[in-house]
Design a protein around this motif. Structure first.
Motif, short mmCIF file in Angstrom:
data_model
loop_
_atom_site.label_atom_id
_atom_site.label_comp_id
_atom_site.label_asym_id
_atom_site.label_seq_id
_atom_site.Cartn_x
_atom_site.Cartn_y
_atom_site.Cartn_z
N GLN A 400 0.90 -1.23 -0.01
CA GLN A 400 0.19 -0.15 0.14
C GLN A 400 0.97 1.42 0.05
OE1 GLN A 400 -3.14 0.29 -0.46
NE2 GLN A 400 -3.71 2.49 0.53
N LEU A 401 1.95 0.99 0.88
CA LEU A 401 2.85 2.26 0.88
C LEU A 401 3.44 2.88 -0.49
CD1 LEU A 401 4.46 4.46 2.47
CD2 LEU A 401 6.08 2.73 3.17
N LYS A 402 3.89 1.54 -1.09
CA LYS A 402 4.84 1.74 -2.30
C LYS A 402 3.73 2.30 -3.41
CE LYS A 402 8.30 1.32 -5.08
NZ LYS A 402 7.86 1.96 -6.34
N SER A 403 2.65 1.55 -3.62
CA SER A 403 1.76 1.84 -4.91
C SER A 403 0.75 3.38 -4.68
CB SER A 403 0.77 0.63 -4.95
OG SER A 403 -0.15 0.55 -3.73
N GLN A 404 0.34 3.45 -3.28
CA GLN A 404 -0.56 4.70 -3.10
C GLN A 404 0.43 5.73 -2.73
OE1 GLN A 404 -3.60 4.26 -4.20
NE2 GLN A 404 -3.09 2.33 -4.77
N TYR A 405 1.67 5.77 -2.11
CA TYR A 405 2.38 6.97 -1.58
C TYR A 405 3.62 7.22 -2.55
CZ TYR A 405 -0.99 7.04 2.35
OH TYR A 405 -2.34 7.14 2.96
N CYS A 406 4.54 6.12 -2.33
CA CYS A 406 5.87 6.57 -2.93
C CYS A 406 5.72 6.47 -4.30
CB CYS A 406 6.57 5.06 -2.72
SG CYS A 406 6.83 4.75 -0.81
N ASN A 408 3.24 7.91 -6.30
CA ASN A 408 2.58 8.97 -6.43
C ASN A 408 3.17 10.43 -5.79
OD1 ASN A 408 0.94 7.96 -7.81
ND2 ASN A 408 -0.26 7.00 -6.15
N ASN A 409 4.55 10.00 -5.14
CA ASN A 409 5.19 11.37 -4.58
C ASN A 409 4.31 11.91 -3.59
OD1 ASN A 409 7.64 11.10 -5.87
ND2 ASN A 409 6.70 12.25 -7.59
N LYS A 410 3.74 11.13 -2.75
CA LYS A 410 2.67 11.57 -1.55
C LYS A 410 3.70 11.61 -0.34
CE LYS A 410 -1.71 11.03 -3.32
NZ LYS A 410 -3.27 10.22 -3.27
N CYS A 411 5.03 12.08 -0.11
CA CYS A 411 5.45 11.90 0.91
C CYS A 411 4.98 12.87 2.00
CB CYS A 411 7.05 12.49 0.66
SG CYS A 411 7.71 11.53 -0.66
N LEU A 412 4.21 13.85 1.70
CA LEU A 412 3.80 14.82 2.51
C LEU A 412 2.58 14.40 3.26
CD1 LEU A 412 4.05 18.10 0.62
CD2 LEU A 412 5.76 17.30 2.43
N GLN A 413 1.91 13.28 2.74
CA GLN A 413 0.86 12.70 3.59
C GLN A 413 1.23 11.35 4.01
OE1 GLN A 413 0.01 13.54 -0.17
NE2 GLN A 413 -0.05 15.50 0.90
N CYS A 414 2.68 11.19 4.05
CA CYS A 414 3.26 9.73 4.54
C CYS A 414 3.80 9.98 6.25
CB CYS A 414 4.29 9.10 3.58
SG CYS A 414 5.12 7.62 4.26
N ALA A 415 3.70 9.09 6.96
CA ALA A 415 4.43 9.36 8.37
C ALA A 415 5.75 9.19 8.12
CB ALA A 415 3.64 8.09 9.24
#
Length: 423
Positions: A400-406, A408-415
């Motif tokens: 989930q982390l890789k596909s939905q955050y990493c 998509n460059n959603k680092c600012l929504q990631c802990a």
């Protein structure tokens, strides 16, 4: 500079907010930055900001440049009439309301701490990296990672529950039918998953209910719909299945047009479609009312017992109809049952509990933590950065982390990203 970063700076007050002034020279006191808006309209709702001696309650809009207000046509949108502060990185033009009064503007450039900017620059550098934070991932505290991965796992279950809701709609709210389709798909694994799903969707589940008490009939139904009985083979068992399927096809007006062809090539014999379909037939013959049993079951060992099934007798010394093989009992293995739990059973339990207003999160978390981590390229690469995945909950969370955050460059929504930025 990204607008998401400015949202982050404003939301968490990552700037010098003492003695703030608007670009017009008015004093600003921030009582509340407001609540982030995920839909259309201003970026933050219900902020409370004191400008000079006047306390304002309203919305805040964030842009890279002030002129973006006109670029996005906000001057013609009534949703922006209640903006009390325009937060920008660079103030390059004055913004007016419809009544020609100036909207106060706060310019962040020069107010943001250098360490925040440096961490942001490092995180989003243009280097060729697998994930943005790979140089810092190992330094993130285990406590932060553990909590974040649990939340990501629940996010993944939520995402899968939406797919289940679609199947439920197609199946007219028949949970047994949904479970059957998802199980059959996952019995096919990656190679034959879509093919197996096309077989399951070609059979109304009411037919499964009618024939599951007789295992050879159920096997004939599955094999026939999958197109495995179309050849001319003289084996006695093949001929009996073919005869039975011909009867079922006429009785239930079965059609198998559009079935995706099955693949045998480069599969281990235990994953041959013949073996997996026979195991499905055995499961539904042995465990009638399977959905209710799954909902009631709460322990991993009980699931292993529930799915303790093997092929029918014929397949003990066959992998295909054409050739006899060395005798062996072809049971569902624990690693295979683990895959069924991860991809079908636990998501179905979660979706059902959610629809009924129940709360099975703790039970599902306990079961997923009792299952060993999956082995795939995503999990292996994360583990090479930091040994983080030991359970199925963690491996699913990393996907989930890789596909939905990493990705998509959603680092600012990631802990993890927030931890790095806050260093």
């Amino acid at each position: 500079m990204q607008e998401d970063f400015l949202h982050y700076i404003w939301k968490y007050k990552k700037f010098q907010f003492n003695n703030l002034k608007t670009t017009q020279g008015e004093l600003i006191q921030i009582n509340s930055v407001g609540h982030p808006n995920q839909n259309s309209g201003p970026d933050f709702f219900n902020a409370q900001i004191k400008i000079n001696d006047q306390l304002w309650a309203g919305n805040v809009e964030v842009h890279i440049k002030s002129s973006d207000w006109f670029l996005h046509n906000h001057e013609t949108d009534k949703a922006y009439d209640n903006v009390i502060l325009h937060v920008v990185w660079e103030d390059d033009t004055e913004i007016f309301r419809k009544d020609n009064t100036v909207i106060p503007t706060l310019e962040l450039k020069g107010l943001v701490k250098n360490d925040v900017l440096n961490n942001y620059g490092r995180l989003f550098s243009k280097q060729n990296k697998w994930i943005n934070c790979e140089n810092d991932f190992a330094k993130v505290e285990n406590f932060i990672l553990s909590n974040w991965l649990e939340r990501l796992y629940l996010e993944r279950l939520e995402r899968k529950s939406k797919e289940i809701d679609q199947l439920l709609l197609q199946s007219k709210n028949d949970w047994e039918s949904v479970l059957f389709k998802m199980l059959v798909k996952n019995f096919g694994l990656n190679v034959n998953g879509e093919s197996f799903l096309s077989v399951a969707q070609s059979i109304d589940f009411s037919i499964i209910r009618k024939v599951q008490s007789h295992q050879p009939t159920l096997e004939a139904l599955l094999f026939g719909q999958a197109g495995l009985l179309n050849e001319d083979i003289e084996a006695t068992y093949f001929l009996s299945l073919k005869k039975e399927y011909h009867f079922l096809k006429q009785k239930f007006t079965l059609k198998n047009h559009g079935i995706i062809p099955l693949k045998f090539f480069r599969l281990r014999p235990l994953n041959f479609p013949t073996i997996r379909l026979s195991q499905i037939a055995s499961l539904y013959h042995k465990q009638q009312g399977l959905f209710s049993k799954i909902i009631e079951t709460q322990a991993l060992d009980d699931f292993y017992e529930l799915f303790n099934v093997a092929t029918s007798e014929y397949w003990k010394n066959h992998y295909t109809f054409q050739k006899e093989s060395k005798p062996s009992t072809k049971c569902l293995t624990k690693p295979f049952i683990d895959l069924l739990l991860i991809n079908t059973i636990l998501p179905v339990k979660f979706a059902y509990s959610k629809q009924k207003g129940g709360n099975t999160e703790n039970i599902i978390i306990d079961i997923s933590n009792a299952i060993k981590s999956e082995k795939n390229s995503i999990v292996s690469t994360f583990n090479s950065l930091k040994q983080v995945s030991k359970t199925a909950l963690q491996s699913q969370a990393l996907i989930q982390l890789k596909s939905q955050y990493c990705n998509n460059n959603k680092c600012l929504q990631c802990a993890v990203g927030n931890t790095i930025l806050n260093k």
